[in-house]
Design a protein around this motif. Structure first.
Motif, PDB file in Angstrom:
ATOM      1  N   ASP A  56       0.861  -1.188   0.000  1.00  0.00           N
ATOM      2  CA  ASP A  56       0.000   0.000   0.000  1.00  0.00           C
ATOM      3  C   ASP A  56       0.892   1.230   0.000  1.00  0.00           C
ATOM      4  O   ASP A  56       2.082   1.167   0.336  1.00  0.00           O
ATOM      5  CB  ASP A  56      -0.911  -0.009   1.228  1.00  0.00           C
ATOM      6  CG  ASP A  56      -2.127   0.904   1.054  1.00  0.00           C
ATOM      7  OD1 ASP A  56      -2.271   1.460  -0.052  1.00  0.00           O
ATOM      8  OD2 ASP A  56      -2.908   1.041   2.010  1.00  0.00           O
ATOM      9  N   GLY A  57       0.307   2.367  -0.360  1.00  0.00           N
ATOM     10  CA  GLY A  57       1.059   3.605  -0.367  1.00  0.00           C
ATOM     11  C   GLY A  57       1.625   3.931  -1.730  1.00  0.00           C
ATOM     12  O   GLY A  57       1.385   3.234  -2.716  1.00  0.00           O
ATOM     13  N   MET A  58       2.405   5.011  -1.782  1.00  0.00           N
ATOM     14  CA  MET A  58       2.883   5.514  -3.062  1.00  0.00           C
ATOM     15  C   MET A  58       4.366   5.855  -2.979  1.00  0.00           C
ATOM     16  O   MET A  58       4.856   6.384  -1.985  1.00  0.00           O
ATOM     17  CB  MET A  58       2.085   6.769  -3.444  1.00  0.00           C
ATOM     18  CG  MET A  58       2.448   7.359  -4.808  1.00  0.00           C
ATOM     19  SD  MET A  58       1.457   8.828  -5.164  1.00  0.00           S
ATOM     20  CE  MET A  58      -0.203   8.104  -5.177  1.00  0.00           C
ATOM     21  N   VAL A  59       5.089   5.535  -4.058  1.00  0.00           N
ATOM     22  CA  VAL A  59       6.494   5.924  -4.214  1.00  0.00           C
ATOM     23  C   VAL A  59       6.575   6.888  -5.383  1.00  0.00           C
ATOM     24  O   VAL A  59       6.245   6.536  -6.526  1.00  0.00           O
ATOM     25  CB  VAL A  59       7.394   4.701  -4.475  1.00  0.00           C
ATOM     26  CG1 VAL A  59       8.846   5.148  -4.641  1.00  0.00           C
ATOM     27  CG2 VAL A  59       7.269   3.676  -3.364  1.00  0.00           C
ATOM     28  N   THR A  60       7.002   8.110  -5.126  1.00  0.00           N
ATOM     29  CA  THR A  60       7.137   9.117  -6.174  1.00  0.00           C
ATOM     30  C   THR A  60       8.619   9.417  -6.368  1.00  0.00           C
ATOM     31  O   THR A  60       9.313   9.796  -5.425  1.00  0.00           O
ATOM     32  CB  THR A  60       6.401  10.417  -5.808  1.00  0.00           C
ATOM     33  OG1 THR A  60       5.030  10.117  -5.516  1.00  0.00           O
ATOM     34  CG2 THR A  60       6.464  11.423  -6.940  1.00  0.00           C
ATOM     35  N   ARG A  61       9.093   9.232  -7.593  1.00  0.00           N
ATOM     36  CA  ARG A  61      10.498   9.467  -7.911  1.00  0.00           C
ATOM     37  C   ARG A  61      10.622  10.699  -8.802  1.00  0.00           C
ATOM     38  O   ARG A  61       9.769  10.953  -9.654  1.00  0.00           O
ATOM     39  CB  ARG A  61      11.103   8.245  -8.620  1.00  0.00           C
ATOM     40  CG  ARG A  61      11.041   6.966  -7.801  1.00  0.00           C
ATOM     41  CD  ARG A  61      11.518   5.752  -8.605  1.00  0.00           C
ATOM     42  NE  ARG A  61      11.439   4.532  -7.799  1.00  0.00           N
ATOM     43  CZ  ARG A  61      10.349   3.784  -7.678  1.00  0.00           C
ATOM     44  NH1 ARG A  61       9.240   4.154  -8.326  1.00  0.00           N
ATOM     45  NH2 ARG A  61      10.353   2.704  -6.930  1.00  0.00           N
TER      46      ARG A  61
END
Length: 509
Positions: A56-61
Motif C-alpha cells: 500500500d502507499g505511493m512511491v514518487t520518484r
C-alpha cells in the motif's frame, strides 16, 4: 530538490514489515536504515529501487531519477571477469569505448592496486569484491545510491576507505544505506530511520545520537502507557463502587455515572499503546561455565607460523586469565586468524601442547569464525542441534524457535538460510556448548545491532575468557578489556585500540 517521496508506504510479506511509512529523500541525503534481521530493510531498498511493489502507499520518484543498487554478492557470470572489466561494465557501450579512463579514476579513488585490477573476481577477497561492485555501480553516476550492508567482508582499512569515499561523493548524490556497523553509520550518515512494523521513527541525527533520542522516546511512551493503564484501572474501580451503590439505592443517576466511567476507561485502554519492543530474529544468550584455573592459556615466545612453517611474528610471554576479553589487532594478512587457530588446536587436542603454548585441561571451547565453518550446510538447523547435543527433538525445536527460526526454517538446509539466520544458529550452538573460553573470529558478521548488543552484554556479564578478532570498532570498544597488537614481527600488549584505528583511517586516507 526532492529525489524520492514515500507516502504512507506499507509492505506485508507473510508478516507486516512496515506500515504507513512516509519519507522524503533529497539531494545529498545520507540516510542510515536500522532494523533487526528479517525486519524489512532489504525489502524497503527493493521497493525504493522499483524491484518490489509495496502493499500500500505511493512511491514518487523525481523525473529521470537514476538509482544505483550495489549487489550483495558477485553474480556467478562475473566471477571469471577481471575486476577492471566488471567496473567497466557499469558504463554504457558508448562510454566504454570513449570514457574508459573513468574506470581508472574511480579505482584510484578506492586505492585499488594496479595488479589487483587484472585479477578475476573469483580470485579476490570478499572485501575487494565488495569495492568492485561499489565502483561498478557508482561509475554510472547515479543520483541515488542504495547500499545494503556495505561493510560486510571489509577490514578496518577498507571500511575507513569506504567512509572517506562516501563523504567525498558529489554533494548532490543521495545515499541510503542499511548497516549493522554502528561506528560506520556514525561516520557517514546524517539521518537515521528506525524501521518498525508500526510507527517507524526518523531522526535528523547519525546513529548513536539518534539511538539515544529513540530510547528516550520509547521510555517516555512506556511511562505514559503505564500511567494510562493505571488511570483506566482506577476508573474501573470507581465504576464498580458506584455501580454497587446505584443498585442498592436504585439511583438512575449513579447507573449513568457508572457507565460513563466504564466508557472512559475503555477509551483510555483502546488509545493507550505499549512502548515498542524490538523483536529481533531471536535471543542470543551465551551460557558459560566457570574455570578456577589462574591462567587458562600460557603463550611463551611462540612463533606464529603459516601452515608451511613461515614465521609471521613472535609473541613474547603472554597469558589469558578468567574474565579476560582479549582483542587481537593487526592489518589483514598479518596472522591474526593463524594465532586463533593455533590456540584452538591446542585446546581441542588437534595439536599437542608445547613449551610455547599451553592450555589448562578444564577449558571448554566455544568457537565461531566469520565463515561459520562450525555449521554443516547440508544439515538442517534441527539436525545441527540434535546431532551435537542430547536434548531431544522437542527441546531442540523450542530453542530454535527462540533463536528466531520457525518450523519451516528448522527443516531447511543451513545452506538456504540467510547470513543473519546462520549467525544466530551459530550463537545457539555456542550457548549449548557451555564454554568457559571463547575464540571468536568476526562474530558480529551478519548479526543485527540488537544481536551485537546482546552478544556484548553476555560477554561482559560472563566470567568466561575470550580471544577475538573483529573489524567492528563499536564491538571492540564495548567488549575488549585487553588488546594485543601485531607490530611488525612481534605481538605486543597495548592499552587501547584507538591508535590502531587512527592509523587504519590515516592509511586509507
Amino acid at each position: 530538490m526532492s529525489l524520492l517521496n514515500l507516502q504512507n508506504l506499507s509492505l506485508v510479506l507473510s508478516v507486516d514489515l512496515f506500515r504507513n511509512l512516509s519519507l522524503v529523500v533529497g539531494e545529498g541525503e545520507r540516510l542510515g536504515v536500522v532494523a533487526a534481521n528479517g525486519r524489512g530493510k532489504s525489502s524497503l531498498m527493493r521497493v525504493i529501487s522499483g524491484e518490489l511493489e509495496p502493499t500500500d502507499g505511493m512511491v514518487t520518484r523525481a523525473r529521470g531519477l537514476k538509482t544505483g543498487v550495489v549487489p550483495q554478492y558477485v553474480p556467478q557470470d562475473w566471477l571469471d571477469i577481471t575486476l577492471y572489466n566488471v567496473v567497466l561494465g557499469g558504463l554504457d557501450e558508448d562510454a566504454q569505448m570513449h570514457e574508459s579512463w573513468r574506470v581508472d579514476i574511480i579505482l584510484d579513488d578506492l586505492s585499488v592496486p594496479q595488479d589487483m585490477r587484472d585479477r578475476a573476481m573469483r580470485h579476490l577477497s570478499g572485501g575487494w569484491q565488495r569495492l568492485a561492485l561499489l565502483a561498478r555501480t557508482q561509475i554510472a553516476e547515479p543520483d541515488l545510491l542504495l547500499l545494503d550492508e556495505p561493510t560486510n567482508h571489509l577490514d578496518l582499512e577498507k571500511i575507513a576507505l569506504l567512509e572517506g569515499w562516501l563523504n567525498d561523493l558529489p554533494r548532490s548524490t543521495a545515499v541510503i544505506m542499511c548497516s549493522h556497523d554502528r561506528a560506520f553509520l556514525d561516520a557517514v550518515t546524517k539521518r537515521t530511520l528506525f524501521l518498525r512494523p508500526e510507527n517507524s521513527q526518523i531522526y535528523a541525527l547519525p546513529y548513536s545520537r539518534a539511538r539515544l533520542a529513540l530510547d528516550e522516546a520509547d521510555a517516555a511512551d512506556a511511562r505514559q502507557y503505564q500511567k494510562d493503564m493505571k488511570t483506566a484501572q482506577q476508573l474501573r474501580k470507581q465504576a464498580a463502587k458506584l455501580n454497587n451503590i446505584g443498585i442498592n439505592s436504585g439511583s438512575d443517576l449513579l447507573v449513568v455515572k457508572t457507565k460513563q466511567l466504564k466508557d472512559r476507561a475503555e477509551k483510555l485502554e483502546d488509545a493507550a499503546k505499549p512502548a515498542h519492543l524490538e523483536r529481533s530474529a531471536g535471543v542470543i544468550k551465551l551460557a558459560g561455565q566457570s574455570s578456577h584455573a589462574r591462567a587458562l592459556v600460557v603463550i611463551d615466545n611462540l612463533d606464529v607460523v603459516t601452515p608451511d612453517s613461515r614465521v609471521l611474528y613472535k609473541t613474547g610471554r603472554l597469558w589469558i586469565n578468567p574474565g579476560d576479553r582479549i582483542v587481537l589487532l593487526g592489518a589483514n594478512g598479518t596472522g591474526k586468524t593463524r594465532l586463533l587457530t593455533m590456540v584452538r588446536n591446542v585446546i581441542t587436542g588437534v595439536e599437542l601442547e608445547s613449551a610455547a603454548l599451553k592450555a589448562t585441561p578444564s577449558l571448554v571451547l566455544g568457537y565461531s569464525d566469520q565463515a561459520l565453518s562450525e555449521l554443516n550446510d547440508k544439515f538442517t538447523p534441527l539436525e545441527t542441534i540434535i546431532r551435537r547435543f542430547d536434548i531431544g527433538d522437542q527441546k531442540a525445536r523450542s530453542l530454535l524457535a527462540g533463536a528466531g527460526m520457525n518450523i519451516d526454517m528448522q527443516g531447511k538446509a543451513v545452506a538456504h538460510l540467510s547470513g543473519g539466520q546462520k549467525a544466530r544458529l551459530a550463537m545457539l550452538v555456542l550457548r549449548l556448548t557451555h564454554p568457559n573460553f571463547y575464540i571468536l573470529d568476526e562474530p558480529t558478521n551478519h548479526l543485527d545491532i540488537e544481536g551485537q548488543e546482546a552478544l556484548e552484554a553476555e560477554l561482559l556479564n560472563s566470567d568466561a575468557a575470550c580471544l577475538l578478532v573483529s573489524h567492528d570498532r563499536s564491538f571492540v570498544r564495548n567488549t575488549g578489556n585487553r588488546f594485543w597488537q601485531i607490530v611488525k614481527n612481534k605481538l605486543v600488549e597495548v592499552e587501547s585500540p584507538e591508535p590502531f584505528f587512527e592509523v587504519a583511517a590515516q592509511t586509507a586516507g
